[in-house]
Motif scaffolding. Structure first.
Motif, short mmCIF file in Angstrom:
data_model
loop_
_atom_site.label_atom_id
_atom_site.label_comp_id
_atom_site.label_asym_id
_atom_site.label_seq_id
_atom_site.Cartn_x
_atom_site.Cartn_y
_atom_site.Cartn_z
N ALA A 46 11.38 19.16 13.87
CA ALA A 46 10.14 18.40 14.01
C ALA A 46 9.54 18.52 15.41
O ALA A 46 8.38 18.17 15.62
N SER A 47 10.34 19.02 16.37
CA SER A 47 9.84 19.14 17.75
C SER A 47 8.92 20.33 17.93
O SER A 47 8.28 20.46 18.98
N ALA A 48 8.87 21.22 16.93
CA ALA A 48 7.95 22.37 16.96
C ALA A 48 8.11 23.22 18.21
O ALA A 48 7.13 23.75 18.75
N GLY A 49 9.33 23.35 18.71
CA GLY A 49 9.59 24.22 19.85
C GLY A 49 9.27 23.63 21.21
O GLY A 49 9.47 24.28 22.23
N THR A 50 8.79 22.38 21.26
CA THR A 50 8.41 21.81 22.55
C THR A 50 9.63 21.53 23.44
O THR A 50 9.49 21.40 24.66
N HIS A 51 10.81 21.43 22.84
CA HIS A 51 12.03 21.18 23.62
C HIS A 51 12.82 22.47 23.87
O HIS A 51 13.93 22.41 24.38
N ASP A 52 12.25 23.61 23.50
CA ASP A 52 12.96 24.88 23.70
C ASP A 52 13.16 25.20 25.18
O ASP A 52 14.15 25.83 25.56
N GLY A 53 12.21 24.82 26.00
CA GLY A 53 12.29 25.08 27.43
C GLY A 53 12.58 23.81 28.21
O GLY A 53 13.18 22.86 27.71
N ILE A 100 6.47 15.39 28.15
CA ILE A 100 6.53 16.73 28.72
C ILE A 100 6.14 16.64 30.19
O ILE A 100 5.08 16.11 30.53
N ALA A 101 6.98 17.16 31.07
CA ALA A 101 6.73 17.09 32.51
C ALA A 101 5.64 18.07 32.91
O ALA A 101 5.81 19.29 32.81
N VAL A 102 4.51 17.54 33.33
CA VAL A 102 3.39 18.37 33.76
C VAL A 102 3.82 19.22 34.97
O VAL A 102 4.41 18.71 35.92
N GLY A 103 3.53 20.51 34.92
CA GLY A 103 3.85 21.38 36.05
C GLY A 103 5.25 21.94 36.06
O GLY A 103 5.61 22.67 37.00
N ASP A 104 6.06 21.64 35.03
CA ASP A 104 7.41 22.20 34.98
C ASP A 104 7.34 23.72 34.83
O ASP A 104 6.54 24.24 34.05
N LYS A 105 8.17 24.44 35.57
CA LYS A 105 8.14 25.91 35.55
C LYS A 105 8.75 26.50 34.29
O LYS A 105 8.54 27.68 34.00
N ASP A 106 9.51 25.70 33.54
CA ASP A 106 10.24 26.22 32.39
C ASP A 106 9.68 25.75 31.05
O ASP A 106 10.38 25.81 30.04
N LEU A 107 8.46 25.26 31.02
CA LEU A 107 7.90 24.74 29.77
C LEU A 107 7.88 25.83 28.69
O LEU A 107 7.55 26.99 28.96
N SER A 108 8.21 25.43 27.48
CA SER A 108 8.03 26.33 26.35
C SER A 108 6.54 26.47 26.07
O SER A 108 5.72 25.69 26.59
N ARG A 109 6.18 27.45 25.24
CA ARG A 109 4.75 27.64 24.91
C ARG A 109 4.19 26.40 24.25
O ARG A 109 3.10 25.93 24.58
N GLY A 110 4.96 25.81 23.32
CA GLY A 110 4.48 24.61 22.64
C GLY A 110 4.29 23.44 23.58
O GLY A 110 3.33 22.68 23.47
N VAL A 116 -1.91 20.85 27.95
CA VAL A 116 -3.35 21.13 27.91
C VAL A 116 -4.06 20.09 27.05
O VAL A 116 -5.12 19.57 27.44
N GLU A 117 -3.48 19.76 25.91
CA GLU A 117 -4.06 18.76 25.02
C GLU A 117 -4.10 17.39 25.69
O GLU A 117 -5.05 16.62 25.52
#
Length: 250
Positions: A46-53, A100-110, A116-117
């Motif tokens: 359900a996280s749609a990849g947002t926790h991948d990074g 989601i931590a804004v500016g994190d260098k390891d963010l996944s694409r999702g 941005v949203e």
């Protein structure tokens, strides 16, 4: 350069994200129960990849009131997270706060898309609905928060051990408790508010052992405060240091 990863409360995150969560907890005045951390590729569909990074964290708010849930979201936003309350009505998940931590260098694409949203004042979901959280923090980042709230300097150790002072009177090593406590006493004696010795006298002259130098410093302290001059760090000297906020232990 990637963020430094650590294991924290049983979850993998990076140091920046952990520091942000801990700052948010201070604002909320309570620790969070973490449901999911970062670098969890394929962990929760359900996280749609947002926790991948990196930079991602979910906080459990199932047992909290409506007001408390909003307060958790606000605290996370205040320190630079793009954060939203997720409800069972929105998807197949329990009440939780997704951040989601804004500016994190390891963010996944999702996760990057969700940031941005967030900046577009949307809810970060597939329906691209309007943001439903507390407004006013869309431009906040962890770096801006730190600039406005610099970490407090650690409180210096002001404890002096009488046993350590007795040892320091006859030993030269600067290691161990006696060395650290002796250094504190000498620094205190040279402080402008005390003025028992000069800054130049904080270290012994060439060829003078540390234990003899310490005895001389104590004699000067005793002379300065009109105490009996013995060269021994005794209860009288300890009593003077207590007046300056020092804690004296056995």
């Amino acid at each position: 350069m990637p963020e430094a990863r650590i294991s924290w409360r049983g979850f993998t995150m990076n140091r920046r994200t952990v520091a942000m969560v801990e700052a948010a907890e201070q604002l909320y005045h309570s620790k969070f129960a973490i449901l999911q951390g970062s670098y969890n590729a394929g962990g929760v569909d359900a996280s749609a990849g947002t926790h991948d990074g990196g930079g991602a964290v979910d906080v459990d708010v199932r047992t909290k009131s409506a007001a408390q849930r909003v307060a958790v979201v606000k605290a996370l936003r205040q320190v630079g997270f793009a954060a939203w309350l997720r409800t069972p009505a929105q998807g197949n998940w329990p009440y939780h706060v997704h951040a989601i931590a804004v500016g994190d260098k390891d963010l996944s694409r999702g996760a990057a898309i969700q940031v941005v949203e967030y900046h577009r004042k949307r809810n970060g979901l597939a329906n691209r609905g309007p943001d439903d959280g507390p407004p006013g923090y869309y431009g906040m980042t962890w770096e801006l928060y730190l600039k406005a709230h610099p970490p407090k300097e650690p409180v210096p150790d002001s404890t002096i051990s009488l046993a350590a002072m007795e040892y320091a009177r006859t030993h030269d090593a600067m290691t161990g408790v006696w060395g650290a406590d002796r250094a504190r006493v000498i620094a205190w004696a040279a402080h402008p508010r005390v003025g028992a010795i000069t800054k130049a006298e904080t270290v012994p002259a060439a060829g003078v052992p540390w234990h003899l130098h310490f005895q001389r410093v104590i004699r000067k302290v005793q002379l300065h405060f009109k105490l009996e001059v013995t060269g021994i760090f005794n209860t009288a000297v300890a009593g003077v240091m207590k007046r300056y906020g020092y804690k004296i232990v056995a």
